[in-house]
Write an enzyme that holds these catalytic residues in place. Structure first.
Site, PDB file in Angstrom:
ATOM      1  CG  ASN A   8       6.158   5.226   3.355  1.00  0.00           C
ATOM      2  OD1 ASN A   8       5.300   5.711   2.616  1.00  0.00           O
ATOM      3  ND2 ASN A   8       6.490   3.952   3.320  1.00  0.00           N
ATOM      4  CD1 TRP A   9       2.942  10.559   6.296  1.00  0.00           C
ATOM      5  CD2 TRP A   9       1.976  11.994   4.875  1.00  0.00           C
ATOM      6  NE1 TRP A   9       3.105  11.819   6.805  1.00  0.00           N
ATOM      7  CE2 TRP A   9       2.520  12.722   5.961  1.00  0.00           C
ATOM      8  CE3 TRP A   9       1.325  12.690   3.861  1.00  0.00           C
ATOM      9  CZ2 TRP A   9       2.423  14.107   6.040  1.00  0.00           C
ATOM     10  CZ3 TRP A   9       1.226  14.072   3.938  1.00  0.00           C
ATOM     11  CH2 TRP A   9       1.771  14.773   5.025  1.00  0.00           C
ATOM     12  CE  LYS A  10       4.259   2.169   5.692  1.00  0.00           C
ATOM     13  NZ  LYS A  10       4.389   0.944   6.456  1.00  0.00           N
ATOM     14  CG  HIS A  94       7.807   0.279   1.527  1.00  0.00           C
ATOM     15  ND1 HIS A  94       6.881  -0.605   2.020  1.00  0.00           N
ATOM     16  CD2 HIS A  94       8.222   1.035   2.573  1.00  0.00           C
ATOM     17  CE1 HIS A  94       6.736  -0.377   3.330  1.00  0.00           C
ATOM     18  NE2 HIS A  94       7.530   0.607   3.678  1.00  0.00           N
ATOM     19  CD  GLU A  96       3.689  -1.233   3.711  1.00  0.00           C
ATOM     20  OE1 GLU A  96       3.441  -0.151   3.159  1.00  0.00           O
ATOM     21  OE2 GLU A  96       3.963  -1.333   4.935  1.00  0.00           O
ATOM     22  CD  GLU A 166      10.974   0.607   5.906  1.00  0.00           C
ATOM     23  OE1 GLU A 166      10.649   1.512   6.670  1.00  0.00           O
ATOM     24  OE2 GLU A 166      10.262   0.235   4.968  1.00  0.00           O
ATOM     25  N   GLY A 172       4.837  -1.847  11.119  1.00  0.00           N
ATOM     26  CA  GLY A 172       3.445  -1.731  11.553  1.00  0.00           C
ATOM     27  C   GLY A 172       3.049  -2.722  12.635  1.00  0.00           C
ATOM     28  CB  SER A 212       7.557  -0.696  15.104  1.00  0.00           C
ATOM     29  OG  SER A 212       6.578  -1.506  14.492  1.00  0.00           O
TER      30      SER A 212
HETATM   31  P1  13P Z   1       5.802   1.759  10.584  1.00  0.00           P
HETATM   32  O1  13P Z   1       6.664   2.874  11.128  1.00  0.00           O
HETATM   33  O2  13P Z   1       4.342   2.072  10.609  1.00  0.00           O
HETATM   34  O3  13P Z   1       6.162   0.437  11.198  1.00  0.00           O
HETATM   35  O4  13P Z   1       6.162   1.635   9.020  1.00  0.00           O
HETATM   36  C1  13P Z   1       7.488   1.553   8.641  1.00  0.00           C
HETATM   37  C2  13P Z   1       7.577   1.671   7.184  1.00  0.00           C
HETATM   38  O5  13P Z   1       7.193   0.787   6.442  1.00  0.00           O
HETATM   39  C3  13P Z   1       8.119   2.924   6.639  1.00  0.00           C
HETATM   40  O6  13P Z   1       8.377   2.809   5.286  1.00  0.00           O
END
Ligand code: 13P
Length: 255
Positions: A8-10, A94, A96, A166, A172, A212
């Site tokens: 997931n590159w966001k 997600h 976020e 998650e 993160g 993470s």
């Molecule tokens: P990180 O791996 O950067 O913690 O992000 C996880 C995430 O939100 C994947 O969708």
């Protein structure tokens, strides 16, 4: 059940950066056999990623999708728009999107149903916030999110579903959940799904862990029979770290 590892590159990578990554990943694909690999770039990089991955078995996912077919929905992206690029998977709900962009359980439900109706494999994200965890509410939050998303769906669709656990506090932060936490969340997902099905038989969804994840800790998750892979943010942004993670996941899972 086979592993599914999703990048997931966001909001990272331009179209040209995405293409460069995908070309390099495709070169290394033969070492990564046995794992279903999924790249979820920003919308603007889907075409470039699709072209660079053409001829490979690496799949393409979207990070979000709107529930309507078309219309006056400024800034939204429809199922057909994603289909045209060969997108097969969609991340739904997600954290976020839930906590920064204000997506509620009802919106997540509509998106999930739309994704299933259009033949996408949804990656349904669930997870508790730190304060909820501290108050001992983790199970309640996960159950609420699952019920809102799944209650009343045709049980037959569950085999096409991936649930990504998650925990918000692990995303993160460099502070991954423990394998025990992930295992008990996976157990809860299975229990809730069984309750929702009320005795009807159907395959259980696959469950990923996210938050993470990196090449050093992924093995402790994929060694668990309850966890079928990971949703990866930061460690998916460089080809080296992402391939190292996939190799470690494979080794621990014995596939
Ligand atoms: P990180 O791996 O950067 O913690 O992000 C996880 C995430 O939100 C994947 O969708």
């Amino acid at each position: 059940m086979g592993l599914i590892i999703a990048a997931n590159w966001k909001m990272h990578k331009t179209a040209s950066e995405a293409a460069a990554f995908c070309r390099e990943l495709k070169q290394r694909e033969k070492d990564l056999r046995g794992v279903e690999i999924l790249i979820c770039p920003p919308f603007t990089a889907l075409a470039a990623a699709a072209a660079a991955l053409d001829g490979s078995g690496i799949k393409l996912g979207a990070q979000n999708m709107f529930w309507e077919e078309q219309g006056a929905y400024t800034g939204e992206i429809s199922p057909a728009m994603l289909k045209e690029f060969g997108v097969s998977h969609v991340i739904i709900g997600h954290s976020e999107r839930r906590h920064i962009l204000g997506e509620d359980d009802a919106a997540v439900r509509r998106k999930l149903e739309t994704a299933l109706n259009h033949g996408f494999t949804p990656l349904l994200c669930i997870g508790e916030r730190e304060e909820e965890r501290n108050r001992g509410e983790t199970s309640d939050v996960l159950e609420r999110q699952l019920r809102a998303a799944l209650e009343g769906l045709n049980p037959g669709v569950l085999k096409d579903l991936v649930v990504a656990y998650e925990p918000v506090w692990a995303i993160g932060t460099g502070r991954a959940a423990s394998p025990t936490d992930a295992d008990s969340a996976a157990g809860l997902v299975r229990q809730v799904v069984e309750k929702l099905l009320a005795g009807e038989s159907a395959s259980a969804p696959r469950i990923q862990y996210g938050g993470s994840v990196n090449a050093s800790n992924i093995g402790s998750f994929t060694a668990l029979s309850s966890i079928s892979g990971a949703l990866v943010g930061g460690a998916s942004l460089e080809v080296d770290s992402f391939t190292a993670l996939i190799l470690a996941a494979k080794e621990a899972a014995g596939c």
